[in-house]
Every structure is written in structure tokens, then in C-alpha cells.
Design an enzyme around this catalytic site. Structure first.
Site, PDB file in Angstrom:
ATOM      1  CB  CYS A  33      -0.952  -0.229   0.937  1.00  0.00           C
ATOM      2  SG  CYS A  33      -2.393  -0.896   1.287  1.00  0.00           S
TER       3      CYS A  33
ATOM      4  CG  HIS B  95      -2.855   3.770   1.599  1.00  0.00           C
ATOM      5  ND1 HIS B  95      -3.867   3.185   0.870  1.00  0.00           N
ATOM      6  CD2 HIS B  95      -3.219   3.073   3.334  1.00  0.00           C
ATOM      7  CE1 HIS B  95      -4.410   1.716   0.948  1.00  0.00           C
ATOM      8  NE2 HIS B  95      -3.482   1.056   1.781  1.00  0.00           N
TER       9      HIS B  95
ATOM     10  CG  ASN C  14      -6.856  -0.421   0.802  1.00  0.00           C
ATOM     11  OD1 ASN C  14      -5.816  -0.309  -0.127  1.00  0.00           O
ATOM     12  ND2 ASN C  14      -6.138  -0.520   1.950  1.00  0.00           N
TER      13      ASN C  14
HETATM   14  O1  UT7 Z   1      -4.176  -1.157   3.664  1.00  0.00           O
HETATM   15  C1  UT7 Z   1      -3.330  -1.628   4.406  1.00  0.00           C
HETATM   16  C2  UT7 Z   1      -3.505  -2.550   5.416  1.00  0.00           C
HETATM   17  N1  UT7 Z   1      -4.643  -2.829   5.494  1.00  0.00           N
HETATM   18  C3  UT7 Z   1      -5.223  -1.857   7.367  1.00  0.00           C
HETATM   19  O2  UT7 Z   1      -4.620  -1.048   7.426  1.00  0.00           O
HETATM   20  C4  UT7 Z   1      -6.461  -2.107   7.827  1.00  0.00           C
HETATM   21  C5  UT7 Z   1      -6.399  -2.378   9.159  1.00  0.00           C
HETATM   22  N2  UT7 Z   1      -7.174  -2.939   9.983  1.00  0.00           N
HETATM   23  C6  UT7 Z   1      -8.812  -2.225   9.740  1.00  0.00           C
HETATM   24  O3  UT7 Z   1      -9.054  -1.517   9.180  1.00  0.00           O
HETATM   25  C7  UT7 Z   1      -9.393  -3.423  10.472  1.00  0.00           C
HETATM   26  O4  UT7 Z   1      -8.806  -3.947  12.039  1.00  0.00           O
HETATM   27  C8  UT7 Z   1     -11.126  -3.862  10.574  1.00  0.00           C
HETATM   28  C9  UT7 Z   1     -11.732  -3.142   9.359  1.00  0.00           C
HETATM   29  C10 UT7 Z   1      -9.863  -4.918   9.072  1.00  0.00           C
HETATM   30  C11 UT7 Z   1     -11.738  -4.607  11.476  1.00  0.00           C
HETATM   31  O5  UT7 Z   1     -12.196  -3.877  11.855  1.00  0.00           O
HETATM   32  P1  UT7 Z   1     -11.915  -4.111  13.599  1.00  0.00           P
HETATM   33  O6  UT7 Z   1     -12.776  -3.036  14.313  1.00  0.00           O
HETATM   34  O7  UT7 Z   1     -10.209  -4.118  14.032  1.00  0.00           O
HETATM   35  O8  UT7 Z   1     -12.518  -5.592  13.755  1.00  0.00           O
HETATM   36  P2  UT7 Z   1     -12.176  -6.476  14.891  1.00  0.00           P
HETATM   37  O9  UT7 Z   1     -11.228  -7.272  13.327  1.00  0.00           O
HETATM   38  O10 UT7 Z   1     -11.373  -6.522  16.033  1.00  0.00           O
HETATM   39  O11 UT7 Z   1     -13.132  -7.522  14.321  1.00  0.00           O
HETATM   40  C12 UT7 Z   1     -13.996  -7.556  15.841  1.00  0.00           C
HETATM   41  C13 UT7 Z   1     -15.558  -8.052  15.205  1.00  0.00           C
HETATM   42  C14 UT7 Z   1     -14.939  -9.979  15.300  1.00  0.00           C
HETATM   43  O12 UT7 Z   1     -16.103 -10.433  15.983  1.00  0.00           O
HETATM   44  P3  UT7 Z   1     -15.957 -11.251  17.268  1.00  0.00           P
HETATM   45  O13 UT7 Z   1     -14.635 -11.954  17.830  1.00  0.00           O
HETATM   46  O14 UT7 Z   1     -16.119  -9.605  18.566  1.00  0.00           O
HETATM   47  O15 UT7 Z   1     -17.380 -11.658  17.463  1.00  0.00           O
HETATM   48  C15 UT7 Z   1     -15.167 -10.359  13.807  1.00  0.00           C
HETATM   49  O16 UT7 Z   1     -14.935 -11.654  13.397  1.00  0.00           O
HETATM   50  O17 UT7 Z   1     -16.260  -7.801  13.804  1.00  0.00           O
HETATM   51  C16 UT7 Z   1     -16.141  -9.509  13.391  1.00  0.00           C
HETATM   52  N3  UT7 Z   1     -16.138  -9.299  11.463  1.00  0.00           N
HETATM   53  C17 UT7 Z   1     -17.050  -8.760  11.367  1.00  0.00           C
HETATM   54  N4  UT7 Z   1     -17.935  -8.749  11.338  1.00  0.00           N
HETATM   55  C18 UT7 Z   1     -18.850  -8.496  10.187  1.00  0.00           C
HETATM   56  C19 UT7 Z   1     -14.343  -9.525  11.570  1.00  0.00           C
HETATM   57  N5  UT7 Z   1     -15.086  -8.676   9.935  1.00  0.00           N
HETATM   58  C20 UT7 Z   1     -16.174  -8.829  10.080  1.00  0.00           C
HETATM   59  C21 UT7 Z   1     -17.409  -8.227   8.738  1.00  0.00           C
HETATM   60  N6  UT7 Z   1     -19.106  -8.341   9.325  1.00  0.00           N
HETATM   61  N7  UT7 Z   1     -17.272  -8.165   7.422  1.00  0.00           N
END
Ligand code: UT7
Length: 331
Positions: free
Chosen positions: A97, A237, A267
Site C-alpha cells: 500500500c 492511503h 482500499n
Molecule cells: O492497507 C493496509 C492494510 N490494511 C489495513 O490497514 C486494515 C487495518 N485494519 C482494519 O481496517 C480493521 O482492523 C478491520 C476493518 C479489518 C477490522 O475492524 P476491527 O474493528 O479491527 O474489527 P475486529 O477485527 O477486531 O473484529 C471485531 C468483530 C469480530 O467479531 P467478535 O470476535 O468480536 O465476535 C469479527 O469477527 O467483528 C467481526 N468481523 C465482522 N463482522 C461483520 C470481522 N469482519 C467482519 C465483517 N462483518 N466483515
């Protein structure tokens, strides 16, 4: 592809995606056998037309991508062939990225040293080719796109003023694609185990991206004896709206100075920053100070300080005084 369409493929919802990422839709390249070079060549053609530049006037072309059409040859070589740039230097840069900022560092030095009079940098990724549409934690985040910029010498002192780059290979554990490289060449087992898709530890990358991009922005502004108040546009980004807003709040950049396009594109990896410039061009004024900042796989990260060198509104309106290609003498 809308969030509603994705929610028919994986257990997710428009509400979750918008609230946690800010993304509402993304573009997916359709068509059998089309790779990143297809989108990138279209972007380069549009750029040549808009700037009235003949393909023969370009001295070097760099493509930033992590989704090359093939391992060999480079995607940059294929773009040149598609747009009629014969025998010029062209190669790919891989910094995930951060690829556009890394590519800008290289290509701006061709111009500064006089080794090139006109150079093109294109950032492009067909992320859909490495996304697992059964994995809700990654497939909702990315989209396909390419966007290109033309660099030329400036006699006003405006342009790319400074760039700083960083990397930390220990970040590999949090963003990678396990199979397909020399460590684990493709095999029936690697395909079966779904190892050719992007792996992302979202929360770890979220924290690292926020911390490192904030520090990099502060560094490039302060080492150029500027204050954040003097920055006209922050061009981050586009990975997650919450990351972007957290950085803006940490370093003290008002939200109305932040370029945001991820709502409609998601992204797009190496394409996010030039896509922002394209989207906001009509609002850019000569002399505006822009800070680009990126973070991605590697880890890689960095920022660039750019003083905008032309009137974006006039350019967007007049199509950059485009000369018809037929009026430019061929090589
Ligand atoms: O470009 C450079 C590379 N990428 C990035 O910079 C991405 C950086 N990270 C992020 O943008 C965020 O961490 C994400 C958007 C990927 C995830 O958001 P988060 O707030 O960090 O969520 P999390 O991974 O902590 O997940 C929270 C909950 C989990 O459920 P439990 O364990 O709390 O029951 C996940 O399983 O949300 C769940 N979850 C979803 N639920 C509905 C994860 N993905 C999804 C989804 N839809 N698509």
C-alpha cells in the site's frame, strides 16, 4: 460491488462495513484474462490524452503494484506495450500500500537529476485477484483500480519537495500472501489450503498504521520547517476511515483538509493516493502544500511533501490545454 452484494457472499452487513471501515462500494475488474495492466494502460492513455503528451515523449514509466499480471515480465513493460511506448525504461515497484510513495521517490529523482524530462508513475492493483471471497475479514476491504501521474521539470521550485520512507520486515506476520513465491511455489496443496489469498491481521495493522503514519507525517512537516496549519491537503492511503480520522486527530489536521475516496473505491492498495489526486484535482490550487502518507504490507510506510505546481481547477476544466495527439510530432 456494493456492501449489500458482499453480504450475500459472507456473513456481513452494510451497517458493519460502513461503521467499521467507511467503505460503501468498490470496483471489481471484470473480463476473462484481464489483469492490472489493463486498468493501468487505460489510466495512462487518459493521462496522455489529458496532458496532450505523445507516448514517445515519455522517458521512463514505473508501475507500483502487488498484483502484477504475471511474475515475468513486469506489469510496467506490459503497460508500455499497450500504450505504444517503445523501448523506454520501465519496471515495477513492490511496496504494497506504500507503493505509490515509494515509486514517487524513485521517479522524482529521474526528473531532479535531469535523466528524464517526462516520467509516468502508475499505481494499480487488481486486489480481487488475491481476495478470498469466503473471508469476511478481508474481502470487504479492497477494490480494483489504477491511477497515474505525469512528472516533469518545474521552473517555479514547486513539485515534490521531500519524501521519507520506512520498512520493517517483522510486519510480515500480519500482512502476507503465503503461497506463490519462491518459499512456497504454487501446488495443488497450496491452492486447496487457500494460501494464495491475502492474509491480514486487521487490528494489529490498524494500530501500526495509525502510529507509524502519524509519526511520519509529523516528521516530514517538521523537518521542512512547516507547521501542520500550513498544510492545505492531507492525502492518506485509503484503508479505513477510522485510521484516517485517528491520524488526522492525533497530528491535528482538520477533517475538511483530508482527501477521502474510500467510500466509493475501498482500499485499492497502490492506487489510493493518485486516485485521490484525480478525484480532488479541481480543488487543487498552484502552491497548495500536500502531504501524502501511506502504510502497508512489509511493513512499509512513508510520506511525501508536495507543493502543487498547477491550477487544478483550470486543468480539470480545460482538460490541461490538451493538444490532439495528431499535432505532436511522432518520434
Ligand atoms: O492497507 C493496509 C492494510 N490494511 C489495513 O490497514 C486494515 C487495518 N485494519 C482494519 O481496517 C480493521 O482492523 C478491520 C476493518 C479489518 C477490522 O475492524 P476491527 O474493528 O479491527 O474489527 P475486529 O477485527 O477486531 O473484529 C471485531 C468483530 C469480530 O467479531 P467478535 O470476535 O468480536 O465476535 C469479527 O469477527 O467483528 C467481526 N468481523 C465482522 N463482522 C461483520 C470481522 N469482519 C467482519 C465483517 N462483518 N466483515
Amino acid at each position: 460491488m456494493t456492501n449489500a452484494e458482499l453480504s450475500t457472499m459472507v456473513d456481513t452487513s452494510d451497517e458493519w462495513i460502513v461503521e467499521r471501515t467507511g467503505i460503501r462500494e468498490r470496483r471489481i475488474l471484470k473480463g476473462e484474462g484481464l489483469g492490472t495492466s489493463h486498468m493501468a494502460a487505460e489510466a495512462v492513455k487518459g493521462l496522455l490524452e489529458k496532458t496532450g503528451t505523445h507516448p514517445h515523449e515519455i522517458d521512463v514509466l514505473v508501475c507500483a503494484t502487488i498484483t502484477p499480471d504475471m511474475i515475468i515480465p513486469s506489469t510496467a513493460n506490459l503497460i508500455c506495450d499497450a500504450v505504444g511506448m517503445r523501448h523506454i525504461g520501465s519496471f515495477d515497484v513492490q511496496a504494497a500500500c506504500s507503493g505509490f510513495v515509494y515509486g514517487l521517490d524513485i521517479i522524482s529523482q529521474y526528473i531532479e537529476t535531469g535523466r528524464a524530462k517526462k516520467a509516468i508513475l502508475v499505481g494499480g492493483d487488481k486486489m480481487s485477484s488475491i481476495l478470498d471471497f469466503k473471508d469476511r475479514t478481508t474481502c470487504i476491504l479492497f477494490g480494483d483500480a489504477a491511477a497515474a501521474v505525469l512528472l516533469e521539470p518545474s521552473n517555479t521550485g514547486r513539485g515534490v519537495r521531500d519524501i521519507e520512507l520506512h520498512s520493517d520486515g517483522a510486519g510480515m506476520q500480519h500482512i502476507h500472501q503465503k503461497a506463490g513465491g519462491s518459499r512456497m511455489p504454487a501446488s495443488a496443496a497450496s491452492v486447496e489450503q487457500r494460501l494464495h489469498y491475502l492474509y491480514l491481521n486487521g487490528p494489529a495493522v490498524f494500530r501500526a498504521a495509525t502510529e507509524h503514519m502519524s509519526a511520519s507525517v509529523r516528521e516530514i512537516v517538521s523537518r521542512n520547517d512547516l507547521t501542520l496549519g500550513e498544510i492545505d491537503w492531507f492525502v492518506p492511503h485509503q484503508a479505513n476511515k477510522r485510521i484516517i480520522e485517528a491520524i488526522a486527530d492525533r497530528v491535528g489536521i482538520p477533517h475538511d483538509k483530508v482527501m477521502l475516496t474510500l467510500e466509493k473505491f475501498g482500499n485499492t492498495t497502490a492506487a489510493t493516493i493518485p486516485l485521490c489526486l484525480w478525484d480532488y484535482e479541481s480543488r487543487l490550487k498552484e502552491g497548495d502544500k500536500l502531504v501524502f502518507a501511506a502504510f502497508g504490507g512489509g511493513y512499509t510506510w512513508g510520506s511525501a511533501l508536495v507543493e502543487w505546481a498547477y491550477d487544478g481547477a483550470a486543468a480539470a476544466k480545460k482538460g490541461m490545454q490538451a493538444r490532439p495527439l495528431s499535432q505532436i510530432p511522432a518520434e
